[in-house]
Motif scaffolding. Structure first.
Motif, PDB file in Angstrom:
ATOM      1  N   LEU A 123     132.017 -34.598 -20.449  1.00  0.00           N
ATOM      2  CA  LEU A 123     132.247 -33.317 -20.170  1.00  0.00           C
ATOM      3  C   LEU A 123     130.975 -32.544 -19.643  1.00  0.00           C
ATOM      4  O   LEU A 123     130.703 -31.742 -19.023  1.00  0.00           O
ATOM      5  N   VAL A 124     129.763 -33.129 -20.126  1.00  0.00           N
ATOM      6  CA  VAL A 124     128.382 -32.435 -19.766  1.00  0.00           C
ATOM      7  C   VAL A 124     128.045 -32.628 -18.480  1.00  0.00           C
ATOM      8  O   VAL A 124     127.895 -31.756 -17.753  1.00  0.00           O
ATOM      9  N   LEU A 126     108.597 -29.899 -17.459  1.00  0.00           N
ATOM     10  CA  LEU A 126     108.768 -28.451 -16.920  1.00  0.00           C
ATOM     11  C   LEU A 126     109.355 -27.593 -18.125  1.00  0.00           C
ATOM     12  O   LEU A 126     109.049 -26.137 -18.255  1.00  0.00           O
ATOM     13  N   GLY A 127     110.158 -28.174 -18.891  1.00  0.00           N
ATOM     14  CA  GLY A 127     110.900 -27.275 -19.939  1.00  0.00           C
ATOM     15  C   GLY A 127     111.762 -27.993 -20.829  1.00  0.00           C
ATOM     16  O   GLY A 127     111.925 -29.093 -20.662  1.00  0.00           O
ATOM     17  N   HIS A 128     112.285 -27.249 -21.733  1.00  0.00           N
ATOM     18  CA  HIS A 128     112.983 -27.940 -23.017  1.00  0.00           C
ATOM     19  C   HIS A 128     114.295 -26.880 -23.183  1.00  0.00           C
ATOM     20  O   HIS A 128     113.928 -25.835 -23.623  1.00  0.00           O
ATOM     21  N   LEU A 129     115.552 -27.393 -23.487  1.00  0.00           N
ATOM     22  CA  LEU A 129     116.453 -26.515 -23.699  1.00  0.00           C
ATOM     23  C   LEU A 129     117.406 -27.371 -24.989  1.00  0.00           C
ATOM     24  O   LEU A 129     117.909 -28.405 -24.630  1.00  0.00           O
ATOM     25  N   SER A 130     117.853 -26.661 -26.062  1.00  0.00           N
ATOM     26  CA  SER A 130     118.403 -27.177 -27.057  1.00  0.00           C
ATOM     27  C   SER A 130     119.231 -26.268 -27.743  1.00  0.00           C
ATOM     28  O   SER A 130     118.810 -25.094 -28.015  1.00  0.00           O
ATOM     29  N   ARG A 190     129.966 -25.476 -27.263  1.00  0.00           N
ATOM     30  CA  ARG A 190     129.807 -24.767 -26.050  1.00  0.00           C
ATOM     31  C   ARG A 190     128.265 -25.457 -25.312  1.00  0.00           C
ATOM     32  O   ARG A 190     127.931 -25.132 -24.308  1.00  0.00           O
ATOM     33  N   HIS A 191     127.602 -26.337 -26.044  1.00  0.00           N
ATOM     34  CA  HIS A 191     126.563 -27.116 -25.574  1.00  0.00           C
ATOM     35  C   HIS A 191     126.837 -28.117 -24.560  1.00  0.00           C
ATOM     36  O   HIS A 191     126.313 -28.753 -23.894  1.00  0.00           O
ATOM     37  N   LYS A 225     122.607 -20.666 -29.473  1.00  0.00           N
ATOM     38  CA  LYS A 225     123.484 -20.812 -30.645  1.00  0.00           C
ATOM     39  C   LYS A 225     124.882 -21.485 -30.261  1.00  0.00           C
ATOM     40  O   LYS A 225     125.308 -21.383 -28.986  1.00  0.00           O
ATOM     41  N   LEU A 226     125.304 -22.325 -31.118  1.00  0.00           N
ATOM     42  CA  LEU A 226     126.789 -22.987 -30.845  1.00  0.00           C
ATOM     43  C   LEU A 226     127.785 -21.830 -31.466  1.00  0.00           C
ATOM     44  O   LEU A 226     127.539 -21.184 -32.534  1.00  0.00           O
ATOM     45  N   GLU A 227     129.009 -21.981 -30.726  1.00  0.00           N
ATOM     46  CA  GLU A 227     130.012 -21.015 -31.169  1.00  0.00           C
ATOM     47  C   GLU A 227     131.254 -21.522 -31.581  1.00  0.00           C
ATOM     48  O   GLU A 227     131.424 -22.817 -31.361  1.00  0.00           O
ATOM     49  N   PRO A 228     131.874 -20.970 -32.807  1.00  0.00           N
ATOM     50  CA  PRO A 228     133.009 -21.812 -33.464  1.00  0.00           C
ATOM     51  C   PRO A 228     134.275 -21.520 -32.955  1.00  0.00           C
ATOM     52  O   PRO A 228     134.560 -20.232 -32.275  1.00  0.00           O
TER      53      PRO A 228
END
Length: 384
Positions: free
Chosen positions: A42-43, A137-141, A284-285, A317-320
């Protein structure tokens, strides 16, 4: 013959034109997927939809061995090519994050990390993006600690409503991923903190290696050992699906006399939410890789993201997903719908009105989910 001032002017103009010419070229990105599970497919699929609109040349490689050393080997192979990509995008893993970043820096390839937090050992050695290694360059989590806490809260509230635990605490068992996963560690940290603060009795936490089959086997043992279990906390949808199978095998009725909650928004898990067997999935991640591509596309075209995060670190944030919003979530997670959205509108190159209004990761993802559900603004959480 041209005069010296004329030749100097021409040289200066050529220097100015070089970065502009580079910016016009399609950036090349290699994404190293840590495995070929449904979640990472999916990602990658979402990234491909974003890359097509942004005119980014994206190559996806799956680590089918799913091990940190095979992951490192993949990075070495890519960085050893004669024709190297402009950017390397990958997930942080214990013990190999630092070597991979150092290899990229030495090869002159810019790197961007995402999905899990930077391991403590790597952070102690090389700091964070652009501190020691300029090519990082950057980090996202996602905020996995908050996700772990939220799962405990939602399971506890529903258990109280169903009167599954009339005593002073809610008996709960937990399924985690692997010991070398920072995502699992952070979700566990949220779980353990919430279990202490709230009315939850954590009977046992076990590691099921993100495996549905192993989770089924271990849950069968746990339910036999703790027959009063009211809830199963799972760090992933795949393991939750195994837990649901184990519950049925034990004569339990998931969603009625046993609650299961998890993380990932996988399609089969969303179906289980609709049927009532799975209480909630946080997600949603799967869009995180697409968001990283947006940032890299803008960077490549001269729009750095330092104004969005001074330390080049982004968190969202992760969403339910629940039965209350399952229609919207399934539209968001359905690959058939991704082609209906032009992801160029979320780029800050050209300063579109949409891009001006989305200065942080949560706002960008809210705007994307709004577009996918044919709503202009608002997060999934606001529609619960």
């Amino acid at each position: 013959m041209r005069s010296y001032p004329a030749r100097l002017l021409i040289s200066f103009l050529l220097l100015l034109a070089a970065p502009l010419a580079n910016a016009s070229l399609r950036p090349s990105v290699v994404f190293l997927s840590p495995d070929d599970s449904r979640f990472w497919q999916l990602v990658a699929g979402f990234m491909e939809a974003v890359a097509e609109d942004l005119e980014v040349d994206l190559e996806v490689q799956y680590d089918r061995e799913s091990h940190r050393f095979s992951y490192l080997r993949m990075a070495k192979d890519v960085l050893g090519r004669d024709e190297k990509p402009d950017y390397l995008l990958f997930m942080c893993k214990e013990n190999v994050t630092e070597p991979m970043l150092r290899l990229a820096d030495g090869a002159g390839v810019k790197a961007f990390t995402f999905n899990t937090d930077v391991p403590d050992a790597a952070r102690a050695s090389i700091g964070m993006p652009r501190t020691v290694l300029p090519s990082w360059l950057g980090h996202l989590s996602p905020d996995n600690i908050a996700a772990g806490r939220t799962l405990v809260t939602l399971l506890g509230k529903q258990a109280e409503q169903l009167a599954l635990a009339p005593r002073t605490s809610i008996p709960m068992v937990a399924l985690s991923g692997t010991l070398d996963s920072s995502a699992a560690k952070d979700r566990d940290r949220g779980l353990l903190a919430a279990a202490v603060q709230q009315r939850s009795e954590l009977l046992q936490l076990v590691y099921a290696n993100w495996s549905r089959e192993l989770a089924r086997e271990k849950t069968e043992v746990l339910l036999e050992r703790y027959p009063n279990t009211a809830a199963v906390w799972s760090a992933s949808d795949g393991m939750a699906l195994g837990a649901i199978e184990a519950a049925r095998n034990a004569g339990r009725v998931p969603g009625q006399d046993l609650l299961v909650g998890s993380v990932d928004w996988q399609p089969e898990a969303l179906d289980k939410i609709r049927s009532g067997e799975l209480l909630v999935s946080l997600g949603r991640h799967f869009m995180g890789g697409g968001l990283a591509l947006l940032l890299l596309h803008d960077y490549h075209n001269g729009r750095d993201f330092d104004d969005m995060s001074p330390d080049y670190v982004f968190r969202y944030k992760l969403e339910p997903a629940t039965r209350d919003n399952i229609d919207q979530v399934q539209r968001i997670a359905d690959p058939e719908n991704w082609g209906s959205v032009d992801f160029r509108q979320f780029s800050r190159v050209g300063e579109s009105e949409t891009a001006k209004a989305v200065p942080d990761p949560d706002a960008v993802l809210d705007a994307i989910t709004g577009a996918l559900t044919r709503q202009e603004t608002g997060s999934v959480a606001s529609r619960l």
